[in-house]
Design an enzyme around this catalytic site. Structure first.
Site, PDB file in Angstrom:
ATOM      1  N   LYS A  52       0.840  -1.204   0.000  1.00 48.53           N
ATOM      2  CA  LYS A  52       0.000   0.000   0.000  1.00 48.53           C
ATOM      3  C   LYS A  52       0.875   1.254   0.000  1.00 48.53           C
ATOM      4  O   LYS A  52       0.602   2.216  -0.713  1.00 48.53           O
ATOM      5  CB  LYS A  52      -0.953  -0.020   1.206  1.00 48.53           C
ATOM      6  CG  LYS A  52      -2.056  -1.039   1.029  1.00 48.53           C
ATOM      7  CD  LYS A  52      -2.847  -1.339   2.286  1.00 48.53           C
ATOM      8  CE  LYS A  52      -3.763  -2.537   2.024  1.00 48.53           C
ATOM      9  NZ  LYS A  52      -4.486  -3.003   3.202  1.00 48.53           N
ATOM     10  N   GLN A  96      -4.825  -1.676   9.216  1.00 46.58           N
ATOM     11  CA  GLN A  96      -4.628  -3.006   8.626  1.00 46.58           C
ATOM     12  C   GLN A  96      -5.236  -4.074   9.543  1.00 46.58           C
ATOM     13  O   GLN A  96      -4.950  -4.130  10.735  1.00 46.58           O
ATOM     14  CB  GLN A  96      -3.124  -3.257   8.421  1.00 46.58           C
ATOM     15  CG  GLN A  96      -2.800  -4.553   7.722  1.00 46.58           C
ATOM     16  CD  GLN A  96      -3.357  -4.625   6.303  1.00 46.58           C
ATOM     17  OE1 GLN A  96      -3.244  -3.690   5.523  1.00 46.58           O
ATOM     18  NE2 GLN A  96      -3.974  -5.745   5.967  1.00 46.58           N
ATOM     19  N   ASP A 119     -11.262   2.301   3.437  1.00 40.77           N
ATOM     20  CA  ASP A 119     -11.489   0.864   3.269  1.00 40.77           C
ATOM     21  C   ASP A 119     -12.970   0.565   3.016  1.00 40.77           C
ATOM     22  O   ASP A 119     -13.317  -0.529   2.576  1.00 40.77           O
ATOM     23  CB  ASP A 119     -11.044   0.106   4.536  1.00 40.77           C
ATOM     24  CG  ASP A 119      -9.727  -0.624   4.328  1.00 40.77           C
ATOM     25  OD1 ASP A 119      -9.381  -0.893   3.166  1.00 40.77           O
ATOM     26  OD2 ASP A 119      -9.063  -0.933   5.342  1.00 40.77           O
TER      27      ASP A 119
END
Ligand code: NDP
Length: 281
Positions: A52, A96, A119
């Site tokens: 990422k 994460q 997200d």
């Protein structure tokens, strides 16, 4: 011969488009910042976070990395997120997953400001998708829609079967296909006679987490097959939920593993970051 849907090429195309957009934004004095939080040192998470960060660098998004020790308390993590929510120079926040067992994941997801929820996991983002309002969409299913569209595959009016009903893949996938005017069925582990359901599919999305589960007995001749699964086999090679060699000869288009759905997830995360910044300015 089935069309092989090239996720690597499509994701590279999207990243290049975003790079151009970000460069235009920079020319107007606007910089995009993504905060990436990792708790602990899970090796798979470290690889995902690294990828990422690399994608951010390529596109021109500034990334702030927070690598917190495994023993970080829930309160410490929530305080960090609260601070990032307040910062006007931070456009997106990504935590994460999975988090260590002593931290309540749901609570953490809900603590991210919805306008920074790149997200797309916050209940407000999911609700917006459900009622057709603007909001962030979970990256993997959003990427699958891009794969279909950019491969010239029509969704309107098609029988779409999604196998798997998780909050991050199956459910948002079904909602997105519905938004694109597909006729959608969601199957899961309690579905009776799964093959009779999947054989109706013009577009089949396999997201169950079982290596090579879907053989040609589950596939309608000429169907489009999207394989979300990703598994490392004993010989170290990757495979999906679909038995590719068995299915490819009977379908019209198929995503390979690796190189299909996988690369799209990060591309869509980057797209959400750019969108978050555009929404906040
Ligand atoms: P989950 O384990 O959260 O969900 C699996 C779903 O599949 C559940 O809804 C379950 O049903 C259903 N299921 C399990 N076994 C069967 C079966 N035999 N028949 C029918 N349905 C079944 O998985 P995720 O949605 O998180 O992920 C699915 C796969 O996609 C995994 O392989 C994961 O690694 C991969 N993945 C890949 C990504 C990428 O970027 N390529 C991103 C995210 C995930 P029930 O609800 O009844 O238990």
């Amino acid at each position: 011969m089935a069309q092989i849907i090239d996720g690597k090429a499509i994701s590279a195309q999207i990243k290049d488009e975003l790079k151009q957009k970000v460069s235009d934004m920079k020319a107007q004095g606007k910089e995009i910042t993504l905060a990436v939080i990792q708790v602990g040192t899970d090796p798979a998470s470290t690889v995902y976070v690294g990828n990422k960060k690399k994608a951010c660098e390529y596109i021109g998004i500034r990334s702030l990395a927070y690598e917190l020790p495994e023993e970080t308390t829930e309160q410490e993590l929530l305080s960090l997120i609260d601070g990032l929510n307040q910062r006007t120079d931070v456009n997106g926040i990504l935590v994460q997953l999975p988090l260590p067992a002593h931290i309540d994941e749901d609570k953490v997801i809900r603590s991210i400001a919805p306008e920074k929820d790149v997200d797309g996991f916050h209940p407000q983002s999911v609700g917006a998708l459900c009622i057709g309002e603007k909001g962030f969409v979970s990256c993997t299913p959003a990427g699958i829609i891009q794969l279909l569209k950019r491969s010239g595959i029509e969704i309107t009016g098609k029988e779409c079967v999604v196998v798997g009903r998780s909050n991050i893949v199956g459910k948002p996938m079904a909602l997105l296909l519905l938004r694109e005017n597909g006729t959608v069925t969601v199957a899961h582990s309690k579905t009776k006679d799964l093959a009779s359901v999947t054989k109706r599919a013009d577009i089949l999305v396999a997201a169950i987490g079982k290596p090579k589960f879907f053989t040609r007995e589950y596939i309608k001749e000429g169907a489009v097959v999207i394989d979300v699964g990703i598994h490392r086999m004993e010989n170290k090679k990757l495979c999906g939920d679909v038995d590719y060699d068995d299915v490819a000869p009977v379908c019209s288009a198929i995503t390979p593993v690796p190189g299909g759905v996988g690369p799209m997830t990060i591309a869509m995360l980057m797209s959400n970051c750019v969108e978050s910044a555009s929404m906040q300015w």
